[in-house]
Structure formats: structure tokens, C-alpha cells
Design an enzyme around this catalytic site. Structure first.
Site, PDB file in Angstrom:
ATOM      1  N   ASP A   1       0.929  -1.000   0.027  1.00  0.00           N
ATOM      2  CA  ASP A   1       0.133   0.036   0.015  1.00  0.00           C
ATOM      3  C   ASP A   1       0.782   1.355   0.111  1.00  0.00           C
ATOM      4  OD1 ASP A   1      -1.766   2.138   0.675  1.00  0.00           O
ATOM      5  OD2 ASP A   1      -2.669   1.221   2.382  1.00  0.00           O
TER       6      ASP A   1
ATOM      7  N   TYR B   1       1.135  -0.206  14.995  1.00  0.00           N
ATOM      8  CA  TYR B   1       0.194  -0.284  14.073  1.00  0.00           C
ATOM      9  C   TYR B   1       0.421   0.518  12.741  1.00  0.00           C
ATOM     10  CZ  TYR B   1      -4.285  -0.285  11.197  1.00  0.00           C
ATOM     11  OH  TYR B   1      -5.283  -0.551  10.456  1.00  0.00           O
TER      12      TYR B   1
ATOM     13  N   LYS C   1      -3.088  -2.605   7.643  1.00  0.00           N
ATOM     14  CA  LYS C   1      -3.302  -3.873   7.508  1.00  0.00           C
ATOM     15  C   LYS C   1      -2.297  -4.894   6.757  1.00  0.00           C
ATOM     16  CE  LYS C   1      -5.546  -6.290  10.233  1.00  0.00           C
ATOM     17  NZ  LYS C   1      -4.960  -6.452  11.602  1.00  0.00           N
TER      18      LYS C   1
HETATM   19  C1  F6R Z   1      -7.710  -0.355   7.587  1.00  0.00           C
HETATM   20  C2  F6R Z   1      -7.620   1.074   7.272  1.00  0.00           C
HETATM   21  C3  F6R Z   1      -8.517   2.044   7.509  1.00  0.00           C
HETATM   22  C4  F6R Z   1      -7.660   3.020   8.594  1.00  0.00           C
HETATM   23  C5  F6R Z   1      -8.497   4.305   8.901  1.00  0.00           C
HETATM   24  C6  F6R Z   1      -8.184   5.293   9.580  1.00  0.00           C
HETATM   25  O1  F6R Z   1      -7.019  -1.224   6.975  1.00  0.00           O
HETATM   26  O2  F6R Z   1      -6.377   1.189   6.420  1.00  0.00           O
HETATM   27  O3  F6R Z   1      -9.616   1.550   8.200  1.00  0.00           O
HETATM   28  O4  F6R Z   1      -7.041   2.544   9.581  1.00  0.00           O
HETATM   29  O5  F6R Z   1      -9.293   4.854   7.760  1.00  0.00           O
HETATM   30  O6  F6R Z   1      -6.935   5.706   8.898  1.00  0.00           O
HETATM   31  P1  F6R Z   1      -5.859   6.737   9.641  1.00  0.00           P
HETATM   32  O7  F6R Z   1      -5.599   6.545  10.858  1.00  0.00           O
HETATM   33  O8  F6R Z   1      -4.856   6.799   8.354  1.00  0.00           O
HETATM   34  O9  F6R Z   1      -6.660   8.182   9.550  1.00  0.00           O
HETATM   35 MG    MG Z   2      -5.193  -2.233   2.016  1.00  0.00          MG
HETATM   36 MG    MG Z   3      -4.187   2.299   3.022  1.00  0.00          MG
END
Ligand code: F6R
Ligand code: MG
Ligand code: MG
Length: 365
Positions: A11, A227, A230
Site C-alpha cells: 500500500d 500499527y 493492515k
Molecule cells: C484499515 C484502514 C483504515 C484506516 C482508517 C484510519 O486497514 O486502512 O480503516 O485504519 O481509515 O486511518 P488513519 O489513521 O490513516 O486516519
Molecule cells: Mg489495504
Molecule cells: Mg491504506
């Protein structure tokens, strides 16, 4: 002849938020792959995305863990990340966890599934790509495909696969592995792979040693210690003539099993089989998705792909996944929609709970 299929993913930026890889980033990756093909580094390629994950599907003759192929993938992701940063796409360069490449992308952020095969007279393969979930997503379907006669008719009625398959299971916490033969050790296998946050099926072999399937098992949180998104896994499976049929392999995904991932990598939700067209998770950043592209391998070249979950026979699985999503969402911030504390260890939740630490007091007896 021997051919290696390498699926390497990362990603490195998406639009809007974590939804999908922008077209202009896919174009950069295609250009980089085309140049590598012209130079002879790879024989053929297919560039695609599942949600916010960019997948490089490559065929070549350099074997597994080749520094040339891993280096090519790394350089390609770097080029894509550079444009993603310039355009301020979301999460630009997110999965490139280190600065310098050291010969192999394993442990550096990207996910890898690759195998070297002796090409059969006809070699159908399926590449699976997931978004908003984790490597354990393949445990249940791989079990069904290679060990469950209620899924795979060939285990009962085809003498070529009647002997069963051998599973390589990784303990991702301890960094150990074990091999288990099925059907003899079926219950032992299940005693491990049901604990899917820890034990992950890495490879499956036919009993004569031929590789049947491989999945990526990289855990970003275990690499980075925190974290960082994913691990959205990929996998490759061989089909037909001595392996489960294309339809037997796909059948395992007709049940939208609950997997960890979804919003903030912290929620359980159904794994929905989708075509590439709809591999753009939106509701609550999900629900989790799996895509399947079918190829024929011909003298080292990939012919195809065919977008296999585009078929309407998967509509019911999608409908179920949508119903289950609705049901799970009603739990809001409660388990089992929310993951267990151990699974949340590497998410953003511990930071929130830390603030309350000093306010806890002993309960008087
Ligand atoms: C799950 C994912 C999203 C982010 C969520 C918060 O794999 O990528 O659900 O965890 O949108 O993202 P941030 O912390 O970047 O605002
Ligand atoms: Mg992804
Ligand atoms: Mg992403």
C-alpha cells in the site's frame, strides 16, 4: 520448464483515504514493469489493485527470493510512492518501512507470495488479493480447498488428489513452522489454524512434493512494532489436473467468513468475494474484500487474466456479506465486532487506554 510466479504487493498511496490506488499510480507501476520486461528481468506481468493495495504479478525464471525480482518490486514501489507523495495521495509510501533495500523485500513492508513450478502441459493458476484484512484470511479457504471433501469433490472422486495435501503452517509470533499431512493429521491441523491470529497457512503441497498454493504471511505490526495498516494478504493457487479444479478453489470463498481487519484494522467483518471493479472498500472502510484473477501460464508467460469473482454465482455470497456487515456493525465498539485485546495490541487502542492507567485502583475485598 521451470517458471516462477511472484506476487509482491504494498500500500503506497490511495484515493480518497484508504479506498483505492489512483489510476496514475497504477500507470507508473505498469511502466516500470514494461521496462523490466523489455530488459528481460521478467517474462510477463500484470499490475492491478485490490482497494488501496498495489499488486505486481510477475512471471520470470529467476526462482523464489530473487534479489533482481524483489529489487524490481522495491524500486517500482519507490517510484509509485514518489508520485503519491508529490500528489499528497493518502498513506503515500506507507508500507515501505525501511529506507534502504537489502536484497529481499521480506521484512521491509511489502507482502510476498511466490512459487517456482515445473510447468505442466497446461498450467492454470489463480491469484488472490485481499484488502482490509490479515494473512489469516486464507486459513479457512485453504483448509476447505485442500482438506474438506464437502468443498472439494476431487478429494473423494479423483485418484490424482485422493491422497490429500501437506500443509506448512507458520507460528507468526514465534517465527517457527510445522508441516502437517492431511487427511491423517486433519484434527492437528485444525487445532492450530483455527487460532488464525497466530498460526497461518504459508504453503500447501501435493503429497508428491509439488507446490499447490502459497500465501503471504508478512505481519506489518510485528515488523514495525506498532500499527502501520493492515497486512492485506495475497495468495497463489494451482488448479486442475492433479490439483483442485478452478471451481473447487473458488467454492471455498462462497462463504463470507468473518476475518479481522476492516475499520482501523480493529474489527471483525465478512470477507466478501468481489470483482476488480468493486474492489474499493467504502462502508466503514470495508467490509474486507477478496479478488481472484485467473491466468494460464505458457512457457513462462502469464495469459489472462479472467476476473473470477465477477460471476453472478457469487452474488449470494456478496448479499450475505452485506447482511453480516449490517449485523456486525450494530455491535459498534463492542466485541466480537471489535477484536480481542491481544489482537488489538498493535492497533491505536492501547494509547487510548494508557491515559486511564493511573486512575485504576485496587478493588477492596
Ligand atoms: C484499515 C484502514 C483504515 C484506516 C482508517 C484510519 O486497514 O486502512 O480503516 O485504519 O481509515 O486511518 P488513519 O489513521 O490513516 O486516519
Ligand atoms: Mg489495504
Ligand atoms: Mg491504506
Amino acid at each position: 520448464m521451470k517458471t516462477t510466479i511472484s506476487v509482491i504487493k504494498a500500500d503506497v498511496g490511495s484515493i480518497p483515504g484508504h479506498v483505492k490506488v489512483p489510476d496514475e499510480l497504477l500507470e507508473i507501476a505498469k511502466k516500470s514493469m514494461q521496462e523490466a520486461k523489455e530488459k528481460g528481468t521478467i517474462k510477463s506481468y500484470h499490475v492491478t489493485n485490490c482497494g488501496d493495495d498495489l499488486e505486481l504479478i510477475m512471471s520470470h525464471d529467476k526462482g523464489e527470493d530473487s534479489p533482481a525480482i524483489h529489487g524490481l518490486a522495491w524500486e517500482t514501489f519507490k517510484k509509485v510512492a514518489a508520485l503519491a507523495k508529490k500528489r499528497k495521495y493518502y498513506g503515500a509510501g506507507q508500507d515501505l518501512l525501511v529506507e534502504a533495500f537489502s536484497g529481499n523485500v521480506r521484512g521491509m513492508g511489502p507482502g510476498v507470495a511466490e512459487f517456482e513450478i515445473e510447468e505442466r502441459p497446461s498450467e492454470p493458476i489463480i491469484v488472490f488479493m485481499c484488502d482490509k484484512t490479515s494473512p489469516s484470511a486464507f486459513n479457512l479457504p485453504f483448509y476447505k480447498i485442500f482438506a474438506d471433501p464437502f468443498n472439494t469433490a476431487g478429494l473423494v472422486i479423483d485418484s490424482k488428489i485422493h491422497d490429500g495435501f501437506r500443509f506448512e503452517v507458520h507460528d507468526v509470533k514465534e517465527g517457527e513452522r510445522i508441516f502437517l499431512n492431511c487427511p491423517e493429521e486433519l484434527y492437528d491441523l485444525l487445532s492450530l489454524i483455527g487460532l488464525s491470529s497466530r498460526y497461518v497457512i504459508k504453503r500447501v503441497f501435493r503429497r508428491d512434493g509439488a507446490v499447490a498454493a502459497v500465501a503471504s504471511t508478512e505481519r506489518l505490526s510485528l515488523i514495525a512494532g506498532k500499527y502501520v495498516g493492515k497486512d492485506d494478504p495475497v495468495a497463489i493457487a494451482r488448479a486442475q489436473s492433479g490439483f483442485p479444479a478452478v471451481g473447487e478453489i473458488l467454492e471455498a470463498f462462497s462463504f463470507p467468513q468473518l476475518v479481522p481487519g476492516w475499520m482501523r484494522g480493529s474489527h471483525r467483518g465478512p470477507l466478501m468475494p468481489v470483482s476488480h471493479e468493486v474492489a474499493r472498500p467504502t462502508r466503514f472502510d470495508g467490509p474486507p474484500r477478496v479478488m481472484a484473477l485467473g491466468f494460464q501460464v505458457c512457457e513462462g508467460e502469464l495469459l489472462g487474466p479472467v476476473d473470477l469473482f465477477g460471476d453472478l454465482s457469487f452474488d449470494l455470497a456478496r448479499k450475505r456479506a452485506i447482511e453480516v456487515s449490517e449485523y456486525m456493525r450494530r455491535h459498534g465498539p463492542f466485541e466480537p465486532h471489535l477484536l480481542s485485546p491481544e489482537e488489538l495490541e498493535y492497533t491505536t487502542l492501547p494509547d487510548v487506554i494508557k491515559k486511564l492507567k493511573n486512575r485504576f485502583e485496587p478493588i477492596k475485598k
